[in-house]
Each structure stands twice: as C-alpha cells, then as structure tokens.
Design an enzyme around this catalytic site. Structure first.
Site, PDB file in Angstrom:
ATOM      1  N   LYS A 198     -19.298  43.228  65.501  1.00  0.00           N
ATOM      2  CA  LYS A 198     -19.512  42.169  66.480  1.00  0.00           C
ATOM      3  C   LYS A 198     -19.647  40.780  65.836  1.00  0.00           C
ATOM      4  O   LYS A 198     -19.956  40.665  64.657  1.00  0.00           O
ATOM      5  CB  LYS A 198     -20.755  42.496  67.319  1.00  0.00           C
ATOM      6  CG  LYS A 198     -20.585  43.747  68.192  1.00  0.00           C
ATOM      7  CD  LYS A 198     -19.450  43.588  69.149  1.00  0.00           C
ATOM      8  CE  LYS A 198     -19.225  44.630  70.191  1.00  0.00           C
ATOM      9  NZ  LYS A 198     -19.179  46.016  69.859  1.00  0.00           N
TER      10      LYS A 198
HETATM   11  C1  PLP Z   1     -18.255  45.717  76.074  1.00  0.00           C
HETATM   12  C2  PLP Z   1     -19.231  46.554  75.290  1.00  0.00           C
HETATM   13  N1  PLP Z   1     -20.307  47.047  75.930  1.00  0.00           N
HETATM   14  C3  PLP Z   1     -21.222  47.778  75.293  1.00  0.00           C
HETATM   15  C4  PLP Z   1     -21.089  48.083  73.953  1.00  0.00           C
HETATM   16  C5  PLP Z   1     -22.091  48.958  73.315  1.00  0.00           C
HETATM   17  O1  PLP Z   1     -22.709  48.372  72.201  1.00  0.00           O
HETATM   18  P1  PLP Z   1     -23.275  49.314  71.049  1.00  0.00           P
HETATM   19  O2  PLP Z   1     -22.116  49.847  70.281  1.00  0.00           O
HETATM   20  O3  PLP Z   1     -24.144  48.399  70.243  1.00  0.00           O
HETATM   21  O4  PLP Z   1     -24.074  50.380  71.716  1.00  0.00           O
HETATM   22  C6  PLP Z   1     -19.983  47.583  73.244  1.00  0.00           C
HETATM   23  C7  PLP Z   1     -19.804  47.807  71.800  1.00  0.00           C
HETATM   24  O5  PLP Z   1     -19.343  48.730  71.251  1.00  0.00           O
HETATM   25  C8  PLP Z   1     -19.022  46.819  73.931  1.00  0.00           C
HETATM   26  O6  PLP Z   1     -17.935  46.367  73.301  1.00  0.00           O
END
Ligand code: PLP
Length: 443
Positions: A198
């Site tokens: 990210k």
């Molecule tokens: C649009 C979106 N929502 C939610 C997430 C979930 O984040 P995480 O991987 O930190 O749980 C991500 C990332 O992978 C994402 O790109």
C-alpha cells in the site's frame, strides 16, 4: 519491415533491473524500528508507537479519532460491528473491489449487495445505488478504488435520505482527496490498509478513523475482545462487555507506518508525476484508455490502470482476447503488467456457492429462511465485467521508480501497438508467471 516483438523472439525493451522495489526503506524506518527494539515494548493497545501513529494519522487525515488495527479487513469489520450492522442486514459495496469490502459484511452475519461501477472512474456508480436499497439495507461501503476517491457527495446524500451507515474503504487511497477533503473522513468511519504494497505501509496493519466518539469507544472494545478497561488504572478488567475480536496491531508495523507517513505526500507526488506522464503519452496511442481523474478529486495511484479498446486500435479482435494479447506482448517486452481482480467480486466462487459457514449457507440463510433469495450473477454488473475483460495494471508507478522507467514503458506500449497483428498471433501463448517465477500485481 515490422519490428519483431519480444513475444516473437525479438529483444525486450525493459529488464527486471529497470524496476526498483516498493516500499522504500530509509533512515526514518530504521530509526523508528530501532526505537521499538530499544524500548523492549512490542505490543499493546496503548503502546507508544501505536498511540503515536493514531495521533499522527488523525492529524494527517483531519479525523478526530484513529485506532490502529491488525489489517484493513479488521478495520472494515470493526467499523460494521461498531455501527451496529447485524444478522440479515444488507451492506452495499462496489462490484469492482477487493473481497474484503464485501466479506467484512459476512463476518458480521450481514449480506453483501453489489452495485455496478462507473465506466470512467471504476468506482461505485451512485446512479445505481438507490435501486439496491431496501428495508434490510443498513450500510454502504464505497471503495476508493486504485487510489481514486468514490463520488462521495451523491453517496452521502443517498445515505442521509435512507439513514444508512457509511464506511469508506480507503484501503487503497491514503492521502487521496475528494472536494479537498481527505478520503476516510467523509463517511461515518474510514478504513485503511497498511499492507506491504500500500501507499502507506507497515508490513501489515490497518487504520480506523472516525469523528464520532461513540463509534470510537465501540471500536476500542471490539478491537480487544470486547474487554473493558478500568478508567483509573487503564488496565483491562478481563470482563468482556460486548463481543469483540483480537484486532490490536503491534509496535513494529506501527513504527514502520509512522516512518512511511513522514514521506507519504512526497511518495504520492512521485506516483502522480509518473501517472500523469504515462497518461499524457499513452492517451496518444489509439486503443489505450488511461485512467480518468475527475477535477474534484486527487488520485494517488495505488494502481495505474489502463484499458484496451480493439476497435479504437483498428483491430477486429474480441475485446477480452485483445487485452490478453496486448498484455502478454507487453509483459514479454519486460513491462510488468497484469490483472488484479479478474472478475467482479460477486462472480467469485464464494458468492456462487454461498458456502459461508455452517451446513446451511450462513449468513445468507438468515434471510433465505424467510424466503428472500440472493443470486449473484456477474452479468448483473456489466460495467465491472467489461472492465475486467479489458484492463491491465501497469506496475512500476511507485517510487523510487521515476520518469526513466515511464519512458521505457511508453516505448514498450508503442512497440506493441505498432505490431498488433503480431501480438494477436501469440494471444494463446502461456506465459504466466514471469520468467523469474514471481507473480506481479498481488494486492
Ligand atoms: C480495497 C481494499 N479493501 C480492503 C483491503 C484489505 O486490507 P488488508 O489486506 O490490510 O486486510 C484491501 C487490501 O488488500 C483493499 O485493496
């Protein structure tokens, strides 16, 4: 004499060594990580790095409150739980997103409902939102996809009209703004991911922001087993007052995220410069459709997405086959391109089988037992489906990559688009994963 594409045995334009890795680890990362190691404190809901990150992220976004979490997914689930979403409630999100924007509803025994996207922004199409609302609808999760803010004004207008809870999924959009406001601060809760890829990363982790003190307090409980903390001693009393989870983050990811935050604007500026260069150059190639950013928004380009249009390119190929041919030819030129989501989220097996948990397909069964049927058909999201058929992500947009790499990418695009018939000859060539065995584009 046409140039020989790399896929046909010619010389590739790019080498792997033209790409530099994201994230950039520098002095600030080492300093803050060492601070953690020297302190001997590795975790704790009120540990120093976690607390400092919460203050700094709240200050950066302009939110009143912030909580760190184990992931963006945890932050999304925490938000729904804090907002009182429960069994059988429907939660609306975008058809083109990452699974977690929808599965967070399932984690709360609620049922995801999808809305198709806008063909230019790839975000939830607000004009299709009202048709998805009924008496069971409790919340909306707009997603700021690929770093571009969703169209929040009409979404908030509709949310107010139907008294719906709004959780922004800003997991891909750290620092993006909509009408001058940082994303994550427009709805009732904003959620961010800190995973490795990210724009703001801590390795793993998440952030939950809100201006509402009651949501904050609920979030604090949900994040840590629902366990109350003694007001005087600030110690846990080991008496859960509500159902909670274990969503506390750790000191090392928090320290890394703090160090990265010091450079977020600078890094986003590089992404935007890279993206603007590519957009200016690629828009001159018939058949390449660069990303669109509406004037009221600041796009922070977590992903740089292009679509391909065979008709505009003057080729009589079927759009999906054309995309695959171009993608493969670009990849063989050394350009790291490839798809992220390959289908609208409701097309995934989970939504086809509805095998959630238990023998009877929960949580869907909560409502299906009452005669309400849920059918997730990809054809119901034609814009998202058409996008999935025709897009690819162009990697390398993140710093420290700069204009030198962008120039080579543009060169690779020109080479492929000058030799499209040759590229189409190789559309069926199996080339994934890359020669180095790595898969690019995992998010
Ligand atoms: C649009 C979106 N929502 C939610 C997430 C979930 O984040 P995480 O991987 O930190 O749980 C991500 C990332 O992978 C994402 O790109």
């Amino acid at each position: 004499m046409p140039e020989k594409l790399a896929i046909a045995g010619g010389t590739p334009i790019l080498k792997r060594s033209d790409y530099q890795n994201w994230p950039i680890i520098g002095e600030d990362d080492r300093r803050l990580v060492n601070e953690v190691l020297d302190s001997g404190i590795l975790a704790g809901g009120t540990a120093p790095q976690v607390t400092a990150l919460e203050k700094e992220w709240a200050a950066y976004t302009g939110a009143k409150y912030c909580l760190t979490t184990t992931s963006g997914t945890a932050a999304l689930h925490m938000a729904l739980a804090a907002g009182g979403v429960g069994p059988g409630d429907e939660v609306i999100t975008s058809a083109f997103t990452f699974l977690a924007s929808a599965s967070c509803a399932l984690h709360q025994n609620a049922i995801p409902v999808f809305v198709d996207i806008d063909p230019r922004t790839y975000n939830m199409d607000p004009s299709k939102l009202e048709a998805a609302i009924n008496e069971r609808t409790k919340a909306i999760i707009p997603v700021h996809i690929q770093g571009l803010p969703a169209d929040m004004e009409p979404i908030m207008h509709i949310a107010r009209k139907y008294n719906l809870f709004v959780v922004e999924d800003a997991c891909q959009a750290h620092g993006a703004t909509y009408q001058g406001k940082k994303v994550g601060t427009i709805g009732h809760v904003g959620t961010f991911s800190l995973n490795n890829f990210k724009n703001l990363c801590g390795g793993e982790g998440g952030l939950f922001v809100t201006d509402d003190e009651a949501l904050l307090q609920k979030g604090v409980l949900i994040r840590c087993f629902g366990d109350e903390v003694d007001e005087v001693s600030h110690r846990r009393v080991y008496n859960a007052s509500i159902l909670g989870y274990m969503y506390r983050n750790q000191e090392l990811p928090a320290a890394l995220a703090r160090a990265q935050l010091l450079h977020l604007d600078e890094h986003n500026a590089v992404r935007m410069a890279n993206a603007n260069y590519l957009t200016r150059e690629l828009s001159q190639i018939p058949g390449v459709i660069p990303p669109y950013c509406p004037p009221e928004s600041k796009h922070v380009y977590f992903f740089y997405n292009v679509r391909f249009d065979p008709q505009a390119a003057g080729v009589g190929a079927e759009p999906r086959r054309f995309r695959i041919a171009v993608e493969k030819a670009l990849y063989k030129e050394g350009a790291l391109v490839g798809q992220w989501q390959t289908m609208p989220v409701p097309g995934q097996d989970l939504f086809q089988s509805k095998l959630g948990y238990g023998a009877s397909s929960y949580p869907w069964m909560v409502n299906e037992a009452k005669g309400i049927k849920y059918v997730y058909h990809p054809d119901d999201y034609p814009v998202a489906q058409a996008l999935c058929d025709t897009y690819t992500i162009v990697h390398g947009i993140h710093p420290p990559n700069g204009i030198e790499l962008m120039k080579k990418l543009v060169e690779a695009f020109h080479k492929v688009f000058d030799n499209l018939e040759q590229a189409l000859d190789y559309a069926d060539e199996p080339i994934y994963p890359g020669a180095d065995g790595k898969l690019y584009g995992a998010g």
